[in-house]
Design a protein around this motif. Structure first.
Motif, PDB file in Angstrom:
ATOM      1  N   LEU A  80      -4.717  -1.689   1.451  1.00  0.00           N
ATOM      2  CA  LEU A  80      -5.131  -1.329   2.805  1.00  0.00           C
ATOM      3  C   LEU A  80      -6.334  -2.165   3.245  1.00  0.00           C
ATOM      4  N   GLY A  87     -11.309  -3.234  -5.657  1.00  0.00           N
ATOM      5  CA  GLY A  87     -10.411  -2.103  -5.838  1.00  0.00           C
ATOM      6  C   GLY A  87      -9.365  -2.382  -6.914  1.00  0.00           C
ATOM      7  N   LEU A 107      -5.452   1.636  -1.976  1.00  0.00           N
ATOM      8  CA  LEU A 107      -6.652   1.385  -1.186  1.00  0.00           C
ATOM      9  C   LEU A 107      -6.951  -0.106  -1.111  1.00  0.00           C
ATOM     10  N   ALA A 115       0.839  -1.201   0.000  1.00  0.00           N
ATOM     11  CA  ALA A 115       0.000   0.000   0.000  1.00  0.00           C
ATOM     12  C   ALA A 115       0.876   1.254   0.000  1.00  0.00           C
ATOM     13  N   ARG A 133      -3.662   4.916  -6.845  1.00  0.00           N
ATOM     14  CA  ARG A 133      -4.427   5.207  -5.628  1.00  0.00           C
ATOM     15  C   ARG A 133      -5.405   4.070  -5.317  1.00  0.00           C
ATOM     16  N   TRP A 134      -6.034   3.531  -6.363  1.00  0.00           N
ATOM     17  CA  TRP A 134      -6.961   2.417  -6.139  1.00  0.00           C
ATOM     18  C   TRP A 134      -6.232   1.171  -5.662  1.00  0.00           C
TER      19      TRP A 134
END
Length: 389
Positions: free
Chosen positions: A43, A78, A40, A19, A36-37
């Motif tokens: 995470l 995601g 996420l 991440a 960014r995806w």
């Protein structure tokens, strides 16, 4: 600590590290939304693993079980969104919402089923397999068939097969534990978590390499562009122009012409927007669009025209010169321009063509500007006769 709990710790660490890696790419390149995806997604994957520790501690077991299942599903969704952004394929958000809600309801319905029931195990893994295939579909629909794209498709297909096959593996090694708290002490947990970690790490690293490569390529493209006009800067024009000439030579099409165009005015900082940008707009409108155009100086542009001879380039230059002269009636918008033209000779590099076109451009300036001049052949030399005193 059992072997499975140790693997949980490793998986949680890997999720956080991955991440952080994707967040770093996204921070460095704001246009890389796929990064960014992916950050996420990892995470959420870490949240799924963290919930396993809560289950093992026999705390809020039902909530933790739902968190484990839905967080991992959300992580996979995601990844799917990230791939749709990377490959620029359409993604239906309504469909993703339906998949998530329907899967969450399925997980809730299977909570009270016997844990070692093969039907329950298949139903539990089925959404993960389907989302893996959904992610694969984005790669397939993009029509990208480079080595990394094929590797990614193979890994996503393998992931779908692994999810479906987990119920068989569980029954072969003694099951998943009669209670949720027993899962961490089973052989199946060690096999499932370790194999899953390897597969997720391979997929994650592959996508990280692809996204980092995309960011590097975008930065290189930006470094080769003139920020004011959007055309290639001098270095970019030399690189792309030489590549275009080599391509023409390899394909057997040797014809090419070069136009150097310069406004007949000294460009100051406060005049760029009113003089350079309208002139650049005329160049942007040139047809065909595969022309290689660069800004070589504050008021000088180069146009490399493949499969065009000297007369074709002169026609283009004269059309530009007339448009500029016609626009002179608008105060403060345009000034006149001079043009120098040459065509590719056998064995020419781009620098050779620029040298002759620059000679022709100087001839146009010496003639008072607002005109087009053709270069002499290289065999004739480029020296100007000295003025007689």
């Amino acid at each position: 600590m059992s072997g499975a709990l140790f693997i949980f710790s490793i998986n949680l660490t890997l999720a956080l590290v991955m991440a952080a890696g994707f967040f770093a790419v996204a921070r460095f390149d704001a246009q890389n939304t796929a990064a960014r995806w992916m950050a996420l997604a990892f995470l959420l994957g870490g949240l799924s693993v963290a919930a396993e520790f809560i289950i093992s501690a026999d705390i809020f077991v039902t909530l933790a079980r739902m968190t484990t299942a839905t967080a991992f599903l959300a992580a996979m969704l995601g990844v799917t969104v990230a791939l749709s952004r990377y490959y620029n394929t359409a993604q239906d958000w309504a469909s993703l919402s339906v998949i998530f809600v329907a899967s969450a309801m399925l997980y809730a319905l299977t909570l009270d089923m016997p844990r070692n029931d093969p039907v329950r195990q298949v139903l539990y893994q089925l959404p993960y397999a389907l989302v893996s295939l959904l992610a694969l579909s984005h790669v397939w629909r993009s029509k990208c068939r480079a080595v990394l794209d094929w590797c990614l498709m193979v890994l996503l297909l393998l992931a779908a097969v692994v999810f479906i096959g987990k119920s068989i593996i569980a029954n072969m090694v003694g099951g998943v534990g009669s209670e949720a708290q027993d899962y961490a002490r089973t052989v199946y947990a060690m096999i499932s978590q370790s194999s899953g970690a390897i597969l997720v790490l391979m997929v994650g690293m592959l996508i990280l390499i692809m996204l980092a490569r995309e960011t590097a390529a975008r930065l290189i493209r930006q470094s080769e562009r003139d920020s004011a006009t959007g055309f290639l800067n001098r270095n970019g024009f030399m690189n792309h122009g030489d590549a275009l000439l080599r391509q023409l030579g390899n394909g057997g099409a040797s014809e090419a012409a070069l136009i150097l165009a310069a406004l007949d005015v000294n460009i100051e900082n406060d005049a760029r927007s009113t003089r350079i940008l309208p002139f650049a707009g005329l160049l942007h409108a040139l047809d065909p669009p595969e022309l290689c155009i660069g800004r070589l100086g504050p008021a000088q542009f180069a146009i490399l025209m493949p499969e065009t001879n000297l007369l074709g380039a002169r026609k283009t230059a004269e059309a530009l010169r007339r448009k500029i002269a016609e626009a002179e009636n608008s105060p403060g918008v345009f000034v006149t321009a001079s043009f120098g033209i040459t065509e590719k000779e056998r064995g020419d590099a781009l620098s050779d063509m620029i040298l002759r076109a620059d000679w022709a451009l100087e001839e146009a300036r010496h003639a008072g500007g607002n005109c087009v001049r053709l270069s002499a052949r290289s065999a004739l030399g480029l020296a100007r006769p000295k003025a007689i005193s």
